[in-house]
Design a protein around this motif. Structure first.
Motif, PDB file in Angstrom:
ATOM      1  N   ASP A 243       0.826  -1.204   0.000  1.00 19.51           N
ATOM      2  CA  ASP A 243       0.000   0.000   0.000  1.00 19.51           C
ATOM      3  C   ASP A 243       0.863   1.258   0.000  1.00 19.51           C
ATOM      4  O   ASP A 243       0.558   2.236  -0.682  1.00 19.51           O
TER       5      ASP A 243
ATOM      6  N   ARG B 184       2.197   1.742  -3.368  1.00 16.70           N
ATOM      7  CA  ARG B 184       1.128   2.212  -4.249  1.00 16.70           C
ATOM      8  C   ARG B 184       0.925   3.709  -4.097  1.00 16.70           C
ATOM      9  O   ARG B 184       0.833   4.455  -5.075  1.00 16.70           O
TER      10      ARG B 184
ATOM     11  N   ILE C  35      -4.073   2.202  -9.692  1.00 21.91           N
ATOM     12  CA  ILE C  35      -3.251   1.090  -9.223  1.00 21.91           C
ATOM     13  C   ILE C  35      -3.967   0.409  -8.077  1.00 21.91           C
ATOM     14  O   ILE C  35      -4.354   1.050  -7.108  1.00 21.91           O
ATOM     15  N   SER C  36      -4.143  -0.882  -8.190  1.00 23.56           N
ATOM     16  CA  SER C  36      -4.700  -1.638  -7.073  1.00 23.56           C
ATOM     17  C   SER C  36      -3.565  -2.385  -6.383  1.00 23.56           C
ATOM     18  O   SER C  36      -2.450  -2.422  -6.876  1.00 23.56           O
ATOM     19  N   MET C  37      -3.883  -2.995  -5.241  1.00 24.52           N
ATOM     20  CA  MET C  37      -2.856  -3.684  -4.467  1.00 24.52           C
ATOM     21  C   MET C  37      -2.130  -4.752  -5.291  1.00 24.52           C
ATOM     22  O   MET C  37      -0.932  -4.926  -5.180  1.00 24.52           O
TER      23      MET C  37
ATOM     24  N   SER D   8      -1.697  -4.870  -8.541  1.00 26.16           N
ATOM     25  CA  SER D   8      -0.962  -4.441  -9.731  1.00 26.16           C
ATOM     26  C   SER D   8       0.197  -3.524  -9.405  1.00 26.16           C
ATOM     27  O   SER D   8       0.788  -2.933 -10.297  1.00 26.16           O
ATOM     28  N   VAL D   9       0.549  -3.405  -8.105  1.00 21.90           N
ATOM     29  CA  VAL D   9       1.625  -2.478  -7.738  1.00 21.90           C
ATOM     30  C   VAL D   9       2.914  -2.830  -8.449  1.00 21.90           C
ATOM     31  O   VAL D   9       3.599  -1.969  -9.026  1.00 21.90           O
TER      32      VAL D   9
ATOM     33  N   TRP E 299       2.914  -2.131 -12.235  1.00 19.97           N
ATOM     34  CA  TRP E 299       2.947  -0.680 -12.462  1.00 19.97           C
ATOM     35  C   TRP E 299       4.341  -0.122 -12.219  1.00 19.97           C
ATOM     36  O   TRP E 299       4.782   0.800 -12.921  1.00 19.97           O
ATOM     37  N   THR E 300       5.035  -0.663 -11.172  1.00 16.18           N
ATOM     38  CA  THR E 300       6.400  -0.189 -10.910  1.00 16.18           C
ATOM     39  C   THR E 300       7.251  -0.380 -12.147  1.00 16.18           C
ATOM     40  O   THR E 300       7.983   0.520 -12.578  1.00 16.18           O
TER      41      THR E 300
END
Lengths: 216, 591
Positions: B312, B315, B329-331, B333-334, B337-338
């Protein structure tokens, strides 16, 4: 005449837009985390919410400066992003002079709760970059609660110990009283039982088992 | 009462429960799960159970047999076996005194935490605010609130063993309470102890069961359980696993303190202690395994929580730096996404690259943090509890269970001191209550030293050195004495006298061969470890950093004193007995 006014207006608008530059001078960044705070009940961010923000901030400035008539037009936002974060500057009413950061900060600090309340948010979900929230003072009761529980338990244990120590003494006293009564009644009848007679015999120590183990 | 006036347990059940209450203690909860984690999860059970058969059961049986046969405390019992061995009992008493001194401090801490659970917000859940009211206090910010509460508010620890401050009044009060309750439990000897153990032996199981249900239903508990039950068989090749299994069985059963001898000395002559020994040892090991299931469920919950909090934080960091919409961004897909942001906006990402690397989220790493001892009981568990729904209830239950486990063991520890000393004719002139009271007050006054600001460092010295090496020595001499000095044949006959049948070949081989060899091995290993380890060190809490510091000279001298004072009782008493015998013989010759 009308053209002149229009020209002045557009000039002032463009000047105002020039005033608000992210990261420079007296601008502050504000960040909204509406979905985190409200989840399903989150309201969408739109121009009306922005208007509310400007009104709330104008209220904060009025409240802090004790009556200087700040209006919605004195709050200039820019660089709005999808995050719902943007920069803003505050100008003095009727002029284009920027209000310095310190004053804005103190005004916001004073009315933080009201601004939060207007948006149904908290200190964590409505962040002003660089302005730290003043946390609530901790509530300290006169007697710490743990001391109360300690006192109760300690009291119970002390009562228990005293009871356990005193009980056999009390029992012994009662028994002594009963024995004294029995002896009196025996003497009255004057019977010498066999038991009493056996006590006058000689104690033969050959068969005692005292020294079974080595002496220490 | 038997014909020699010695008090008795009301029933064999009381004796069994007393032994269970004594053996099942804090070590089952905070040492065994740690060892399990350290040595490959479920696989550790194999060396553990093997060691139980090779040394745990036989030594436990032996101590019970001696106590029940001799009907005296440890000093009298060993003197009966051979006048030169009285020192063995004395060494047990000295070690028990050391144990009593520091063990009740743990109970004091349990009381402290228990009393502080009666608040709407648990005090270890949040950091206290600093004077400016801008944020949490500095020390608490760097550490976690639970660590801060333990080291600063519970212990008020100084930054090294040399710095000393005053006594922590809250701790001192809790210690007084702990000793008062201990006195209450033992004031009538076995009569009071026998009734108390019905509660102290059984209630912890109820709480453990409740915690098992609660723990297994927590979010993420399954991660911890999976981690525990996937055995890493490769660990079995590590000799450390076997050594740790041996020492754990040894210390967990409480051998060598004289408590078992003392408890058994109050038995009827024909009590069937063979079955009871097996039952108690199995219950003890079973409880360890049970407790570690609960602990791993809690570990899994805590690790998953930390991991999700970490995700979190990542995120939020990404959202705020790149100003993306909140639900972009959801938990889950962190991580992807990074990667994506790193490739699309390399310069902007470089600014936060350090933070991303520092705060890297790894579930395995969270599960790998193996903690034991007071750290597990008071820091890790409290952290898990504060995140449960209705934390006050769970906190009260948990610390109450810790108290019962600790108090149950204290009963055995104090009985181990009082029983042998009362066998001396001089002491028996004093009343029971007065003598027990004196022992408790004496231990209380010395124990106040552990409530000072550097007290926890002294506590660690006692915990690590007072009752480890000396116990190995004592039990080694015990088993050699029984097998070779007293003789297995005589011992067999005594057992036949009590039970009606001789012990079979398994017991005899263990006593004569396996256990002594194992103990000698452990003994040598400890010595080598001590020599190789160089200067002993400890972990100092220096403003939230845990730094490994060397003990100062007086600390090292004290460690040596601790070891020497208990071990030397054996040769010194033998010498004394020898001199007295010579004097007596010379006197007889004259006459």
């Amino acid at each position: 005449m009308l053209e002149k006014i229009l020209l002045l207006l557009s000039l002032s608008l463009s000047v105002a837009e020039g005033l608000c530059k992210p990261g420079v001078g007296e601008a502050y960044k504000v960040r909204f985390s509406i979905k985190t705070a409200l989840g399903d009940q989150a309201y969408p961010w739109n121009k009306n919410e922005m208007f509310l923000f400007r009104a709330a901030l104008a209220f904060a400035m009025r409240d802090f400066t004790n009556g200087e008539e700040f209006g919605v037009s004195d709050i200039h936002p820019c660089n709005e992003t999808q995050r719902v974060s943007f920069w803003f500057v505050v100008t003095r009413p009727k002029t284009m002079d920027l209000v310095d950061k310190g004053t804005v900060e103190m005004a916001i600090k004073k009315s933080r709760n009201r601004i939060n309340g207007a948006f149904l948010l908290t200190d964590k979900t409505l962040e002003f970059d660089g302005i730290y929230p003043t946390l609530a003072a901790p509530v300290s009761p006169d007697t710490p609660p743990w001391l109360i529980v300690f006192g109760v338990v300690m009291g119970a244990v002390s009562v228990g110990i005293i009871a356990l120590l005193v009980y056999p003494l009390v029992q012994r006293k009662l028994k002594k009283n009963m024995d004294a009564d029995d002896e009196d009644s025996d003497e009255e009848t004057g019977v010498k039982t066999a038991e009493n007679g056996a006590n006058d015999g000689i104690y033969n120590s050959t068969f005692s088992d005292d020294e079974r183990f080595t002496q220490m | 009462m038997e014909k020699d006036g010695r008090p008795n347990w009301d029933s064999p059940m009381q004796f069994v429960l007393a032994c269970v209450s004594y053996a099942v203690g804090l070590g089952n909860v905070w040492r065994f799960p740690y060892l399990c984690q350290l040595h490959g999860g479920g696989g550790f059970l194999i060396p553990y159970l093997i060691m139980l058969l090779l040394e745990g059961l036989p030594l436990f049986y032996m101590e019970l047999a001696i106590g029940q046969k001799m009907r005296l405390g440890s000093i009298g019992a060993w003197t009966s076996i051979s006048p030169y061995l009285g020192g063995l009992g004395l060494a047990s008493v000295v070690t028990s005194v050391y144990l009593c001194l520091y063990y009740n401090v743990i109970n004091a801490w349990s009381f402290w935490y228990l009393f502080h659970s009666f608040q709407s917000v648990l005090p270890w859940a949040v950091c206290p605010i600093n004077s400016n009211r801008t944020g949490p206090t500095e020390e608490c910010e760097v550490a976690t609130p639970t660590q801060y509460f333990f080291y600063r508010e519970t212990l008020n620890i100084s930054s090294s063993i040399e710095e000393n401050g005053g006594i922590h009044t809250g701790q001192a009060l809790c210690l007084v309470l702990a000793w008062a309750i201990t006195y209450l439990f033992i004031v009538r000897g076995v009569k009071s102890t026998g009734k108390v153990v019905y509660f102290t032996a059984t209630f912890p199981y109820l709480v453990l069961f409740i915690y098992l249900i609660r723990g297994v239903t927590l979010h993420g508990a399954i991660n911890g359980l999976k981690y525990m039950f996937t055995p890493k068989m490769a660990e079995l090749a590590n000799p450390r696993a076997w050594i740790n299994a041996a020492t754990q069985i040894f210390f967990s059963l409480g051998l060598g303190f004289g408590s078992l001898i003392a408890f058994a000395s109050y038995n009827q002559h024909n009590n069937n202690f063979q079955n009871q020994a097996i039952v108690v040892s199995l219950i003890n090991s079973g409880t360890s395994i049970f407790a570690s299931i609960v602990t791993f469920a809690i570990y899994g919950f805590k690790a998953t929580l930390n991991y999700e909090n970490c995700l979190d934080r990542m995120r939020l960091l990404l959202l705020n730096t790149f100003d993306l919409a909140e639900d972009a961004i959801s938990m889950d897909s962190v991580l992807e996404w990074t990667e994506k942001l790193n490739t699309t906006y390399p310069e902007q990402f470089a600014q936060i690259a350090d933070k991303v690397r520092e705060g890297e989220c790894n579930l395995e790493k969270e599960l790998d943090t193996a903690v034991e001892g007071t750290g597990l009981a008071f820091i890790v568990y409290s952290e898990a509890i504060k995140n449960m729904p209705l934390p006050q209830l769970w906190s009260v239950l948990y610390f109450f269970m810790l108290l019962l486990l600790g108090m149950g063991s204290m009963l055995g520890n104090v009985t181990a001191i009082i029983t042998p000393l009362r066998d001396f004719k001089i002491m028996s002139r004093m009343s029971n209550e007065l003598f027990s009271g004196l022992v408790c007050v004496f231990c209380l006054l010395l124990g106040l030293g552990f409530t000072t600001t550097s007290g926890n460092y002294w506590f660690t010295i006692f915990n690590d050195y007072a009752a480890t090496f000396s116990l190995l020595f004592i039990v080694l001499i015990e088993v050699i004495a029984v097998s070779y000095i007293y003789g297995i044949k005589r011992f067999e006959k005594d057992i036949e006298d009590m039970l009606g049948h001789r012990p079979n070949w398994y017991w005899k081989i263990m006593w004569a061969v396996t256990s002594p060899l194992l103990l000698i091995g452990l003994f040598i290993f400890y010595i080598i470890n001590y020599i190789q380890g160089g200067t002993p060190t400890y972990q100092a809490w220096n403003k939230e950093l845990v730094t490994v510091t060397e003990y100062p000279v007086f600390g090292q001298v004290f460690i040596v004193l601790l070891l020497v004072s208990s071990v030397s009782c054996v040769p010194l008493t033998a010498l004394y007995a020898f001199c007295r015998k010579r004097k007596d013989r010379a006197y007889e010759k004259q006459v």
